[in-house]
Design a protein around this motif. Structure first.
Motif, mmCIF file in Angstrom:
data_model
loop_
_atom_site.group_PDB
_atom_site.id
_atom_site.type_symbol
_atom_site.label_atom_id
_atom_site.label_comp_id
_atom_site.label_asym_id
_atom_site.label_seq_id
_atom_site.Cartn_x
_atom_site.Cartn_y
_atom_site.Cartn_z
ATOM 1 N N ILE A 113 0.838 -1.211 0.000
ATOM 2 C CA ILE A 113 0.000 0.000 0.000
ATOM 3 C C ILE A 113 0.867 1.253 0.000
ATOM 4 N N ASN A 114 1.930 1.274 0.809
ATOM 5 C CA ASN A 114 2.814 2.438 0.857
ATOM 6 C C ASN A 114 3.566 2.625 -0.461
ATOM 7 N N GLU A 115 3.970 1.527 -1.080
ATOM 8 C CA GLU A 115 4.635 1.611 -2.380
ATOM 9 C C GLU A 115 3.711 2.218 -3.429
ATOM 10 N N ARG A 116 2.453 1.798 -3.395
ATOM 11 C CA ARG A 116 1.499 2.318 -4.377
ATOM 12 C C ARG A 116 1.137 3.774 -4.103
ATOM 13 N N LYS A 117 1.095 4.166 -2.858
ATOM 14 C CA LYS A 117 0.852 5.582 -2.524
ATOM 15 C C LYS A 117 1.881 6.464 -3.209
ATOM 16 N N LEU A 118 3.140 6.099 -3.066
ATOM 17 C CA LEU A 118 4.212 6.882 -3.679
ATOM 18 C C LEU A 118 4.159 6.799 -5.200
ATOM 19 N N ALA A 119 3.869 5.606 -5.700
ATOM 20 C CA ALA A 119 3.832 5.414 -7.151
ATOM 21 C C ALA A 119 2.706 6.220 -7.789
ATOM 22 N N PHE A 120 1.523 6.206 -7.159
ATOM 23 C CA PHE A 120 0.386 6.941 -7.717
ATOM 24 C C PHE A 120 0.599 8.457 -7.618
ATOM 25 N N LYS A 121 1.265 8.912 -6.566
ATOM 26 C CA LYS A 121 1.565 10.341 -6.446
ATOM 27 C C LYS A 121 2.487 10.779 -7.588
ATOM 28 N N ASP A 122 3.539 10.015 -7.828
ATOM 29 C CA ASP A 122 4.455 10.329 -8.926
ATOM 30 C C ASP A 122 3.756 10.214 -10.276
#
Length: 328
Positions: free
Chosen positions: A166-175
């Motif tokens: 979930i944390n990886e996707r948070k950063l990925a979706f923000k970028d």
């Protein structure tokens, strides 16, 4: 001022409006010249920049427009303001896991705010993985070359609800959102704007059709701020939302607020008198002006002038138009 001088002044002002309009659509800003390579290459490859604009943006200055000098001056000021691009920042600070009887998914909280100054009107929306996935698929169809180097977080067979994923996707979706927004043709596209606004608008119009005007108004007032930022160069596209706000305020017996938003909508349509909302909006504004003791004769003159140029056709009321928006 004699009649000849007055006409000359209006003609010169209209020419100035045309020049500033041309500048706003043709002259690259310093910010755009310094954008990432993905955007620069997209500018070179695109031969038809109007392709990605919203549907109403291809409406140009009306040759039959009977704008007064004051209206032309106001339009000119609006166009100059629109030359300054609004820069938006995307943050995904938190998530929540939603569980239904047969499904389970993660909702990502997206905060959208304007950079460069304190933004007290930040927008907050929620989207799930499948929403991002649909956006990516839609953009690949229309902007295949621009999207060729854009990576998207892949699905995993297991572990989708672990804190690490979930944390990886948070950063990925923000970028991901920041990269999409950096590309001019994508950030102006209807598909990108729909991703950020359509679910809320669908909910708002559903409430409006159901007579839940307070709830509809609450959502619409949240969305309109984001729409204004996303469509700065295409103010006509926010007219339906502004008119829906007028309808809600009117039915909630807030004529002053209804009139305020009606004026905003009319200012967006001052050179787009063939727009489907123009006549119903004028009729509503005449009623509101009369109720509030404001000048309604000038609005009445505009309505009569427009009707004299057009063949008599069935015209919907403002509310009838509003309830037809976003019908699934």
């Amino acid at each position: 001022m004699d009649q000849h001088s007055h006409c000359t002044a209006e003609r010169e002002l209209l020419e100035a409006v045309s020049r500033i309009t041309t500048f706003s659509t043709a002259s690259p800003s310093d910010e755009e010249q310094n954008q990432p390579k993905a955007e620069i290459s997209c500018q070179v490859r695109k031969e038809n920049p109007e392709k990605d604009d919203l549907q109403d943006s291809n409406t140009s200055l009306s040759p039959n427009s009977s704008m007064t000098t004051k209206e032309l001056q106001e339009y000119w000021r609006n166009e100059k303001r629109q030359c300054r691009q609004v820069k938006l920042l995307f943050e995904i600070p938190s998530t929540r896991i939603v569980e239904h009887h047969l499904s389970k998914y993660v909702m990502y909280k997206i905060i959208i705010l304007q950079t460069g100054s304190f933004d007290s009107n930040k927008s907050v929306i929620e989207r799930r993985y499948s929403d991002f996935e649909k956006l990516h698929r839609n953009l690949l169809e229309e902007f295949s070359e621009e999207m060729e180097d854009v990576t998207f977080p892949k699905k995993t067979l297991t572990g989708n609800f672990t804190e690490e994923i979930i944390n990886e996707r948070k950063l990925a979706f923000k970028d991901y959102l920041r990269l999409l927004y950096s590309m001019k043709y994508i950030r102006r596209s209807k598909k990108f704007i729909d991703f950020l606004t359509r679910p809320e608008l669908q909910e708002a119009y559903g409430c409006l059709r159901g007579g839940q005007y307070t709830k509809a108004l609450e959502i619409l007032l949240e969305v309109i701020g984001l729409q204004e930022r996303l469509t700065r160069g295409n103010p006509v596209s926010i007219v339906p939302t502004l008119c829906a706000i007028v309808v809600c305020h009117k039915d909630l017996e807030n004529p002053a607020s209804a009139f305020e938003y009606g004026e905003k909508a009319l200012s967006c349509l001052c050179v787009h008198t063939s727009h489907r909302y123009y006549t119903p909006l004028l009729e509503t504004m005449i009623t509101l002006a009369y109720e509030l003791g404001k000048d309604f004769l000038s609005l009445q003159e505009k309505l009569e002038e427009w009707k004299a140029k057009k063949d008599p056709v069935r015209v919907f009321t403002l509310k009838e138009l509003a309830v037809r928006e976003y019908v699934q």
